[in-house]
Write a protein that holds these residues in place. Sequence first.
Motif, PDB file in Angstrom:
ATOM      1  N   THR A 108      29.755  46.742  50.209  1.00  0.00           N
ATOM      2  CA  THR A 108      30.707  47.619  49.512  1.00  0.00           C
ATOM      3  C   THR A 108      32.157  47.192  49.711  1.00  0.00           C
ATOM      4  O   THR A 108      32.935  47.132  48.756  1.00  0.00           O
ATOM      5  CB  THR A 108      30.516  49.074  49.961  1.00  0.00           C
ATOM      6  N   LYS A 109      32.563  46.877  50.951  1.00  0.00           N
ATOM      7  CA  LYS A 109      33.966  46.519  51.185  1.00  0.00           C
ATOM      8  C   LYS A 109      34.381  45.260  50.434  1.00  0.00           C
ATOM      9  O   LYS A 109      35.408  45.259  49.739  1.00  0.00           O
ATOM     10  CB  LYS A 109      34.250  46.372  52.678  1.00  0.00           C
ATOM     11  N   GLN A 126      34.829  45.996  46.775  1.00  0.00           N
ATOM     12  CA  GLN A 126      36.079  46.692  46.459  1.00  0.00           C
ATOM     13  C   GLN A 126      37.226  45.712  46.330  1.00  0.00           C
ATOM     14  O   GLN A 126      38.058  45.828  45.415  1.00  0.00           O
ATOM     15  CB  GLN A 126      36.385  47.724  47.544  1.00  0.00           C
ATOM     16  N   CYS A 176      36.744  43.529  43.073  1.00  0.00           N
ATOM     17  CA  CYS A 176      36.911  44.250  41.805  1.00  0.00           C
ATOM     18  C   CYS A 176      38.363  44.542  41.480  1.00  0.00           C
ATOM     19  O   CYS A 176      38.679  44.893  40.333  1.00  0.00           O
ATOM     20  CB  CYS A 176      36.099  45.544  41.828  1.00  0.00           C
ATOM     21  N   SER A 177      39.263  44.399  42.455  1.00  0.00           N
ATOM     22  CA  SER A 177      40.679  44.620  42.165  1.00  0.00           C
ATOM     23  C   SER A 177      41.231  43.575  41.194  1.00  0.00           C
ATOM     24  O   SER A 177      42.252  43.791  40.547  1.00  0.00           O
ATOM     25  CB  SER A 177      41.492  44.603  43.466  1.00  0.00           C
ATOM     26  N   ARG A 230      32.572  46.817  37.832  1.00  0.00           N
ATOM     27  CA  ARG A 230      32.898  48.188  38.238  1.00  0.00           C
ATOM     28  C   ARG A 230      31.650  49.047  38.387  1.00  0.00           C
ATOM     29  O   ARG A 230      31.573  49.897  39.286  1.00  0.00           O
ATOM     30  CB  ARG A 230      33.843  48.816  37.208  1.00  0.00           C
ATOM     31  N   LEU A 258      30.039  48.192  41.682  1.00  0.00           N
ATOM     32  CA  LEU A 258      30.794  48.794  42.784  1.00  0.00           C
ATOM     33  C   LEU A 258      30.539  50.295  42.870  1.00  0.00           C
ATOM     34  O   LEU A 258      30.310  50.831  43.966  1.00  0.00           O
ATOM     35  CB  LEU A 258      32.296  48.525  42.585  1.00  0.00           C
ATOM     36  N   ARG A 307      28.978  52.247  46.084  1.00  0.00           N
ATOM     37  CA  ARG A 307      29.740  53.307  46.739  1.00  0.00           C
ATOM     38  C   ARG A 307      28.941  54.604  46.821  1.00  0.00           C
ATOM     39  O   ARG A 307      29.009  55.341  47.812  1.00  0.00           O
ATOM     40  CB  ARG A 307      31.029  53.576  45.960  1.00  0.00           C
TER      41      ARG A 307
END
Length: 369
Positions: A11-12, A15, A18-19, A72, A75, A79
């Motif tokens: 997950t981290k 993140q 995906c930015s 997205r 992600l 999450r």
Amino acid sequence: MQFTVNQTTITKPLQLLCSVVDRRSALPILTHIRLQISQGQLTMTTTDMELEMIGQLKVTAEQEGDITVPARKLLDICRALPAGAEIHFTLSKEKALLRAGRSRFNLATLPSDSFPASEGMQYRHQLSIAQSELKGLLDQTSFAMASEDVRHYLNGLLLEKKATKLHAIATDGHRLAHSDITLSDADTDDYRILLPRKTINELSRLLENDDSPVAISANQQQVMIALPDNQLQLTSKLIDGEFPDYQRVIPVNGDKIVIIERETLRQALSRVAILSHDRHRSLRIQLSEHLLTATVVNQEQESAEEEIIIDYASQPLEIAFNNAYLLDLLSAMPDNEVQLTFSDGNSSVLITPAVAQPTRQYVVMPIRL
């Protein structure tokens, strides 16, 4: 293609990756993340054609493969799953199936051969620097970058390698920030790389305050930045343009010097800023014997004034600045005391740490009173 990964593990980095993804991209492939399984390792890649980010994870791999899925959505699924859940990923009939406990998700895919890649570039310059040092350079200067300026070369930050020094410089035409460090292991080449604003913002977010090394490789078109253990790697195109000669902007003949505690000045300017409403955030500074007076008057004729006792015995001076510019640099400086060097009411102020050989320099142009 088939692998298993822990929800907490993936997950981290997802993140962070995906930015880079542009949700509004007209090209569907740019809203996807590339997933590659090889030799028990998952390689994840995102790009917007200007900036590419790659992350790598050890996973339990049952079958190697290469595919892209909506970034997205992947992600959001990861999450939403319970912390520590085992996620089973399987590619079947152009669909990606994710299973975790009693949850099932089918995602659309696109072939990875249509995904843009920056592989195969040769880099002429290499540099290794501690994460904390690079983060410090960026944090102390990046606030002065322009945003969407028609002079595209201002919408970024210049890294300049000269001899044993690495300089970071940013300007938006109204203010300039410069910081430098001494490199412990530098090659003999001098060079400049002009990094886009988005790259700098992403890099500032990724860097940690520790001494683990960051590897920087560059050529005339792009730069590759590898974080420790190669877990994350950024590849960015460089801005094509001639950055201004920043040395010519830095004032050299100022004769009115004020040394003041940085936090004292920052808090005083923050308080008077409460009543500053106009676009320029205009602030009037008056210097007189042993006194600095900061004044704001807004369009409703409301006013705020702060007085600070200083060691000053030169000629009186009255000058105005955009208060937001002063607050930005005072917030970015880590120093306890700062030195303000003035020439006259129409010339830029030079702000540095109050030491004999400062490694940081800030220039702010005045505005009309």
